[in-house]
Design a protein around this motif. Sequence first.
Motif, short mmCIF file in Angstrom:
data_model
loop_
_atom_site.label_atom_id
_atom_site.label_comp_id
_atom_site.label_asym_id
_atom_site.label_seq_id
_atom_site.Cartn_x
_atom_site.Cartn_y
_atom_site.Cartn_z
N GLY A 41 24.90 48.53 -6.21
CA GLY A 41 26.07 48.09 -5.45
C GLY A 41 25.91 46.72 -4.82
O GLY A 41 26.46 46.45 -3.75
N LEU A 42 25.19 45.82 -5.51
CA LEU A 42 24.93 44.51 -4.91
C LEU A 42 26.19 43.65 -4.80
O LEU A 42 26.29 42.80 -3.92
CB LEU A 42 23.87 43.76 -5.74
CG LEU A 42 22.51 44.47 -5.89
CD1 LEU A 42 21.50 43.56 -6.57
CD2 LEU A 42 21.98 44.94 -4.54
N LYS A 43 27.15 43.87 -5.71
CA LYS A 43 28.40 43.11 -5.63
C LYS A 43 29.08 43.29 -4.27
O LYS A 43 29.64 42.35 -3.71
CB LYS A 43 29.37 43.56 -6.74
CG LYS A 43 29.03 43.10 -8.13
CD LYS A 43 30.04 43.60 -9.14
CE LYS A 43 31.43 43.07 -8.85
NZ LYS A 43 32.42 43.44 -9.89
N GLN A 44 29.03 44.51 -3.77
CA GLN A 44 29.74 44.82 -2.54
C GLN A 44 29.05 44.24 -1.30
O GLN A 44 29.64 44.21 -0.22
CB GLN A 44 29.87 46.34 -2.39
CG GLN A 44 30.89 46.97 -3.32
CD GLN A 44 30.51 46.85 -4.78
OE1 GLN A 44 29.39 47.19 -5.18
NE2 GLN A 44 31.43 46.37 -5.59
N LEU A 45 27.82 43.80 -1.46
CA LEU A 45 27.08 43.25 -0.33
C LEU A 45 27.30 41.75 -0.14
O LEU A 45 26.89 41.20 0.88
CB LEU A 45 25.58 43.51 -0.52
CG LEU A 45 25.13 44.97 -0.56
CD1 LEU A 45 23.64 45.06 -0.79
CD2 LEU A 45 25.53 45.70 0.72
N GLY A 87 22.60 39.83 4.47
CA GLY A 87 23.08 39.16 5.67
C GLY A 87 22.77 37.68 5.67
O GLY A 87 23.61 36.85 6.05
N LYS A 88 21.57 37.34 5.23
CA LYS A 88 21.19 35.93 5.18
C LYS A 88 22.02 35.17 4.15
O LYS A 88 22.42 34.02 4.37
CB LYS A 88 19.71 35.80 4.87
CG LYS A 88 19.16 34.39 5.05
CD LYS A 88 17.64 34.38 4.99
CE LYS A 88 17.11 32.97 5.29
NZ LYS A 88 15.64 32.91 5.26
N VAL A 143 15.38 45.73 3.63
CA VAL A 143 15.13 44.40 3.07
C VAL A 143 16.38 43.89 2.34
O VAL A 143 16.77 42.73 2.48
CB VAL A 143 13.92 44.43 2.11
CG1 VAL A 143 13.70 43.05 1.49
CG2 VAL A 143 12.67 44.87 2.85
N VAL A 144 17.00 44.79 1.58
CA VAL A 144 18.22 44.44 0.85
C VAL A 144 19.32 44.00 1.82
O VAL A 144 19.98 42.96 1.64
CB VAL A 144 18.70 45.63 -0.01
CG1 VAL A 144 20.12 45.38 -0.54
CG2 VAL A 144 17.74 45.87 -1.17
N LYS A 145 19.50 44.76 2.90
CA LYS A 145 20.55 44.43 3.87
C LYS A 145 20.25 43.11 4.59
O LYS A 145 21.15 42.31 4.85
CB LYS A 145 20.69 45.56 4.89
CG LYS A 145 21.32 46.82 4.30
CD LYS A 145 21.36 47.95 5.33
CE LYS A 145 21.95 49.22 4.72
NZ LYS A 145 21.93 50.34 5.69
#
Length: 372
Positions: A52-56, A22-23, A16-18
């Motif tokens: 690690g949300l910054k890196q996404l 992406g969206k 879900v996070v990925k």
Amino acid sequence: MMPLKDLYQGFRQPDVVKALAGKIAQRAAGLEKPLYIMEVCGGHTHTIMKYGLKQLLPDNLQFVHGPGCPVCIMPKERIDQAIALARLPGVVLVTLGDMIRVPGSKSTLAQCRAEGGNVEAIYDPMDVLKIARNNPDKQVVYFAIGFETTTPMTAVLVECAEQQQLDNLFFHINHVLVMPAMEAVLAGGESPINAFIGPSHVSVISGAKIYQPIIDNYRVPLVVGGFEPVDVLESVLMLVEQAVSHQVALQLQYSRAATYAGNEAAQSQVDRVFDIREQFNWRGLGNIPHSALQLKPALRHRDAEVKFAGHFTHIDTPDHKQCRCGDILKGLATPQECKVFGKACKPNRPMGSCMVSSEGACNAYYRYADRC
């Protein structure tokens, strides 16, 4: 009914996070300028760093860490007053655990206790009533801190002290308001902030309605978001959608707990006990008008600042010159841009409040450094 542990695990599902990331990247490609998103609350900061949300996120989306940690913004002179109280014969100073290690101008409450000061650290504020009942020969002072989230509990304690006639219980009030701090960040003109993730727990009490001036007066979009990784990314996506469509709105992502109106019973409780304070000195932000609370005149007999006024000095003491907590709280610097971060300043020997607090930005960066 789904168990809570399974419910919240759903807000951390990697797929879900990925998918959300992406969206976000897809929609952010249509931005005309970068979004600098201030997550006001330290709880959001730790989620962002831990997972690690910054890196996404793409480079045109940047998180900026705000002044929403009540421990981080407590000025040294207020800590000094707590220390002065704890050193008085016959006084018991009671406070929440995080405050124990926050540096004052010369010492901490932990050092004060080691030197014989009477300091009690608690995790349940209701224990204050028990301490006062069990020590009728002592003057018990509760050093109360927090934003709108914890203010109703202190209001309950004050009213309980009145009802139970605990004449030996006093309150050193350090409750602050989130909106004046957010406006101070924007009004300074230095900050690049052009979007906000609003504090979720504050909003449960105060309601999302308190943020409307951010939209009306500053034309900055705001989404009240929860603390889980999916919450944060959904909030970011909502902000990106607003920017791409040239909208500026107040939106509520954390609808499972927060509403526009908030907890009106808790708001009434606070209004019965507290008035707005004229000025309050915030660590890193300076004096902000009408940004904190004080006991109503009818309850001033419980105000430690009145009761023990002769034992306090009111001297504004700046942070160490090399500590950049002030800039970090205003969104003008990241912890890694501070020269002492991770070197002279670490959680076991903090130079500034941003490293002490479990919600502090420096603490988050140090704890999750390998994910930065």
